[in-house]
Design a protein around this motif. Sequence first.
Motif, PDB file in Angstrom:
ATOM      1  N   TYR A 132      -6.844  73.401  16.839  1.00 45.15           N
ATOM      2  CA  TYR A 132      -6.632  73.778  15.438  1.00 45.15           C
ATOM      3  C   TYR A 132      -7.873  73.498  14.600  1.00 45.15           C
ATOM      4  O   TYR A 132      -8.284  74.314  13.751  1.00 45.15           O
ATOM      5  CB  TYR A 132      -5.429  73.014  14.888  1.00 45.15           C
ATOM      6  CG  TYR A 132      -5.220  73.198  13.406  1.00 45.15           C
ATOM      7  CD1 TYR A 132      -4.687  74.389  12.900  1.00 45.15           C
ATOM      8  CD2 TYR A 132      -5.550  72.179  12.501  1.00 45.15           C
ATOM      9  CE1 TYR A 132      -4.499  74.556  11.536  1.00 45.15           C
ATOM     10  CE2 TYR A 132      -5.360  72.338  11.141  1.00 45.15           C
ATOM     11  CZ  TYR A 132      -4.845  73.536  10.661  1.00 45.15           C
ATOM     12  OH  TYR A 132      -4.672  73.701   9.318  1.00 45.15           O
ATOM     13  N   TRP A 138      -6.549  79.838  14.230  1.00 48.78           N
ATOM     14  CA  TRP A 138      -5.429  78.899  14.158  1.00 48.78           C
ATOM     15  C   TRP A 138      -5.292  78.326  12.751  1.00 48.78           C
ATOM     16  O   TRP A 138      -4.181  78.135  12.263  1.00 48.78           O
ATOM     17  CB  TRP A 138      -5.632  77.764  15.176  1.00 48.78           C
ATOM     18  CG  TRP A 138      -5.326  78.164  16.597  1.00 48.78           C
ATOM     19  CD1 TRP A 138      -5.687  79.323  17.210  1.00 48.78           C
ATOM     20  CD2 TRP A 138      -4.585  77.408  17.558  1.00 48.78           C
ATOM     21  NE1 TRP A 138      -5.249  79.343  18.499  1.00 48.78           N
ATOM     22  CE2 TRP A 138      -4.554  78.173  18.751  1.00 48.78           C
ATOM     23  CE3 TRP A 138      -3.959  76.177  17.549  1.00 48.78           C
ATOM     24  CZ2 TRP A 138      -3.921  77.726  19.897  1.00 48.78           C
ATOM     25  CZ3 TRP A 138      -3.329  75.727  18.687  1.00 48.78           C
ATOM     26  CH2 TRP A 138      -3.300  76.498  19.861  1.00 48.78           C
ATOM     27  N   GLN A 139      -6.439  78.056  12.122  1.00 49.08           N
ATOM     28  CA  GLN A 139      -6.385  77.508  10.755  1.00 49.08           C
ATOM     29  C   GLN A 139      -5.798  78.515   9.780  1.00 49.08           C
ATOM     30  O   GLN A 139      -5.161  78.142   8.793  1.00 49.08           O
ATOM     31  CB  GLN A 139      -7.799  77.108  10.316  1.00 49.08           C
ATOM     32  CG  GLN A 139      -8.371  75.946  11.116  1.00 49.08           C
ATOM     33  CD  GLN A 139      -9.827  75.673  10.797  1.00 49.08           C
ATOM     34  OE1 GLN A 139     -10.413  76.327   9.925  1.00 49.08           O
ATOM     35  NE2 GLN A 139     -10.420  74.719  11.517  1.00 49.08           N
ATOM     36  N   ASN A 141      -3.413  80.505  10.555  1.00 50.69           N
ATOM     37  CA  ASN A 141      -1.994  80.688  10.885  1.00 50.69           C
ATOM     38  C   ASN A 141      -1.335  79.321  11.121  1.00 50.69           C
ATOM     39  O   ASN A 141      -0.978  78.970  12.259  1.00 50.69           O
ATOM     40  CB  ASN A 141      -1.849  81.552  12.137  1.00 50.69           C
ATOM     41  CG  ASN A 141      -2.338  82.970  11.930  1.00 50.69           C
ATOM     42  OD1 ASN A 141      -1.626  83.833  11.436  1.00 50.69           O
ATOM     43  ND2 ASN A 141      -3.601  83.218  12.300  1.00 50.69           N
ATOM     44  N   PRO A 142      -1.163  78.530  10.059  1.00 54.35           N
ATOM     45  CA  PRO A 142      -0.626  77.171  10.237  1.00 54.35           C
ATOM     46  C   PRO A 142       0.802  77.155  10.782  1.00 54.35           C
ATOM     47  O   PRO A 142       1.190  76.236  11.503  1.00 54.35           O
ATOM     48  CB  PRO A 142      -0.682  76.588   8.827  1.00 54.35           C
ATOM     49  CG  PRO A 142      -0.685  77.773   7.914  1.00 54.35           C
ATOM     50  CD  PRO A 142      -1.423  78.848   8.647  1.00 54.35           C
ATOM     51  N   PHE A 143       1.608  78.197  10.443  1.00 53.93           N
ATOM     52  CA  PHE A 143       2.987  78.191  10.945  1.00 53.93           C
ATOM     53  C   PHE A 143       3.039  78.421  12.465  1.00 53.93           C
ATOM     54  O   PHE A 143       3.923  77.908  13.157  1.00 53.93           O
ATOM     55  CB  PHE A 143       3.820  79.249  10.219  1.00 53.93           C
ATOM     56  CG  PHE A 143       4.060  78.912   8.777  1.00 53.93           C
ATOM     57  CD1 PHE A 143       4.954  77.909   8.419  1.00 53.93           C
ATOM     58  CD2 PHE A 143       3.371  79.577   7.764  1.00 53.93           C
ATOM     59  CE1 PHE A 143       5.163  77.575   7.089  1.00 53.93           C
ATOM     60  CE2 PHE A 143       3.577  79.242   6.437  1.00 53.93           C
ATOM     61  CZ  PHE A 143       4.469  78.242   6.096  1.00 53.93           C
ATOM     62  N   MET A 144       2.094  79.192  12.967  1.00 55.47           N
ATOM     63  CA  MET A 144       2.004  79.362  14.411  1.00 55.47           C
ATOM     64  C   MET A 144       1.683  78.025  15.084  1.00 55.47           C
ATOM     65  O   MET A 144       2.268  77.662  16.119  1.00 55.47           O
ATOM     66  CB  MET A 144       0.919  80.384  14.753  1.00 55.47           C
ATOM     67  CG  MET A 144       0.741  80.618  16.249  1.00 55.47           C
ATOM     68  SD  MET A 144      -0.810  81.431  16.651  1.00 55.47           S
ATOM     69  CE  MET A 144      -1.963  80.079  16.346  1.00 55.47           C
ATOM     70  N   LEU A 146       2.337  75.097  13.860  1.00 60.49           N
ATOM     71  CA  LEU A 146       3.525  74.252  13.737  1.00 60.49           C
ATOM     72  C   LEU A 146       4.539  74.593  14.842  1.00 60.49           C
ATOM     73  O   LEU A 146       5.169  73.704  15.425  1.00 60.49           O
ATOM     74  CB  LEU A 146       4.148  74.426  12.364  1.00 60.49           C
ATOM     75  CG  LEU A 146       5.402  73.580  12.074  1.00 60.49           C
ATOM     76  CD1 LEU A 146       5.071  72.090  12.172  1.00 60.49           C
ATOM     77  CD2 LEU A 146       5.956  73.911  10.702  1.00 60.49           C
ATOM     78  N   MET A 147       4.682  75.906  15.110  1.00 61.05           N
ATOM     79  CA  MET A 147       5.601  76.318  16.166  1.00 61.05           C
ATOM     80  C   MET A 147       5.151  75.769  17.531  1.00 61.05           C
ATOM     81  O   MET A 147       5.969  75.270  18.312  1.00 61.05           O
ATOM     82  CB  MET A 147       5.657  77.839  16.222  1.00 61.05           C
ATOM     83  CG  MET A 147       6.576  78.378  17.337  1.00 61.05           C
ATOM     84  SD  MET A 147       6.288  80.117  17.699  1.00 61.05           S
ATOM     85  CE  MET A 147       4.670  80.036  18.465  1.00 61.05           C
ATOM     86  N   THR A 150       5.801  72.055  17.669  1.00 56.42           N
ATOM     87  CA  THR A 150       7.228  71.789  17.835  1.00 56.42           C
ATOM     88  C   THR A 150       7.675  72.073  19.269  1.00 56.42           C
ATOM     89  O   THR A 150       8.419  71.279  19.875  1.00 56.42           O
ATOM     90  CB  THR A 150       8.047  72.660  16.859  1.00 56.42           C
ATOM     91  OG1 THR A 150       7.605  72.407  15.520  1.00 56.42           O
ATOM     92  CG2 THR A 150       9.530  72.355  16.981  1.00 56.42           C
TER      93      THR A 150
END
Length: 540
Positions: A132, A138-139, A141-144, A146-147, A150
Amino acid sequence: MDLDKNNELDQANLRLIVACCALAYMGLLGFMPGESHARYLPVIYYIVSFLLVSVGLRQAIARWPGHYPWRRVLGMLHDYTGTCFGLVIGGEAALPIYAVMVWVNLGNGMRFGSRYLAIATVLALAALLVVYQLTPYWQANPFMVLMLLTTSTVIPVYAHLLLERTRKASEQAIAANQEKSRFLAQASHDLRQPIHSIGLFTACLREAPLGEDERRLVDSIDRSLLNVSQLFRSILDLYTLDNGRVQPHYETFALGDFLAELLRNNSEAARWAGVDIRLRPCSYWTRADRGMLATMVQNVISNSFKYAAQRPLLIAVRRCGRDLAIVVCDQGRGIAEAHQGLVFEEFYRVRQGRDKDVEGVGLGLSIVRRLGHLMGLEVRLRSRPGRGTAVTLQGLPRLQAQPDQPSAQRSPAAPGLLGGLRVCLVEDDRNVLRATSALLQKWGCEVEAHSSPSGLSSDCEVIVADYDLGQDATGIDCIDRLRAQRGWAVPALIMTGHDPEKIQAEVHERDIAVLSKPVRPAELRAALRALRELPAAPVG
């Protein structure tokens, strides 16, 4: 330790396969529209170097097997470093390489346990954070991200729960199996005693003057007892096979004498079934586990008694190249082709309306095949409905000549009676003591019966002792004590309800015969006759 070694080597092999798949994927990306190989060359070069290092790591695992935590962690770092490099350089097109992280995480956890699963999870999360920080895509698309974080957390946690449940279930299964083993071991001993004593009491009745009706009743009792005894032995055989406790112990013996002795022991059962057994003379010698082979042939013969009653039975030994084969042929109703492959399965029986009263639960042939597998013997069945069945036990080695030292041969029972034979009988079970003593007296023996090993003294010619005589001594101790008193190796026999292989190991080189309870009267009589013929020998 072997399990750890294999797991780590399997992980190393899978690492090479996954790296090759990643290399093929990155190579194919260059052929995609709008893409070029130049963009992915650094990743391809890195994967090639990764493969070389992985080969070296695999060779090290193969060369120095064992449990080395640092090597396992080093393997994880190696995997995550390669994955991170591909994700950073490859950008969004390299996102499928993330699957490698999931594989590393779960692979280490499933193969090496929850501790390594936790280490792999922490390293995976750290690797994702590094990617990241170094990847603009990647920066953006932070939700990607996070996924992915997780996913890299939830899946290992769920895997950990499954591992813990599996571990607890495995521990419970092991504990239950150990408890079952203890129960069966005790039940085996406790059930053998009454079956053994009933058989001896029945033999005493047979020796008494009886009318025709009374003799038929004794026959019925004896026949029912034989069925119970055979079923009991089949269940114990199956149990020991399932536990992996059965290992062949080879000895050299004459097949003709072996089969003749087996037929003598089955003479009463053959008479009850109305079966005329014919044994072709045989002069061959072989090397096998005598007890296992006897169980195999006995089970085949017992099946013939059940399903080919009132018909002749032929037993012969054939040459098959360099080997020998025991063939048992009956003239029963035969087995249809559809059932012939199934009769070797446990508890499988070819049932028809007219055989509803045939005893057994379908264990005999399954035990035959499993014992044959242990000794490297091939079990073949050939049958035609209405024409009979032939079972062949093939693969016994054929010895070219009689061995120079035929000590392994068990001589057939010597002819003659046991009249006047002085026997010292030691048995702590009152019923067994009374039954054995009464039967030996019926055979003309002079019996000194002892229910306890304490203060034992005798001028006997043969010692017959139970193995388990309480906490003070075993039957072997009593035999050693009496032999020391007499100054010579008095012929001796142990009758035991415990594992006979264990007892055989204890009496090794002591010249003590062993019979496993329940002992059939014919076996006991033959053993005593053989012991009576032994020459006197000094105490070893």
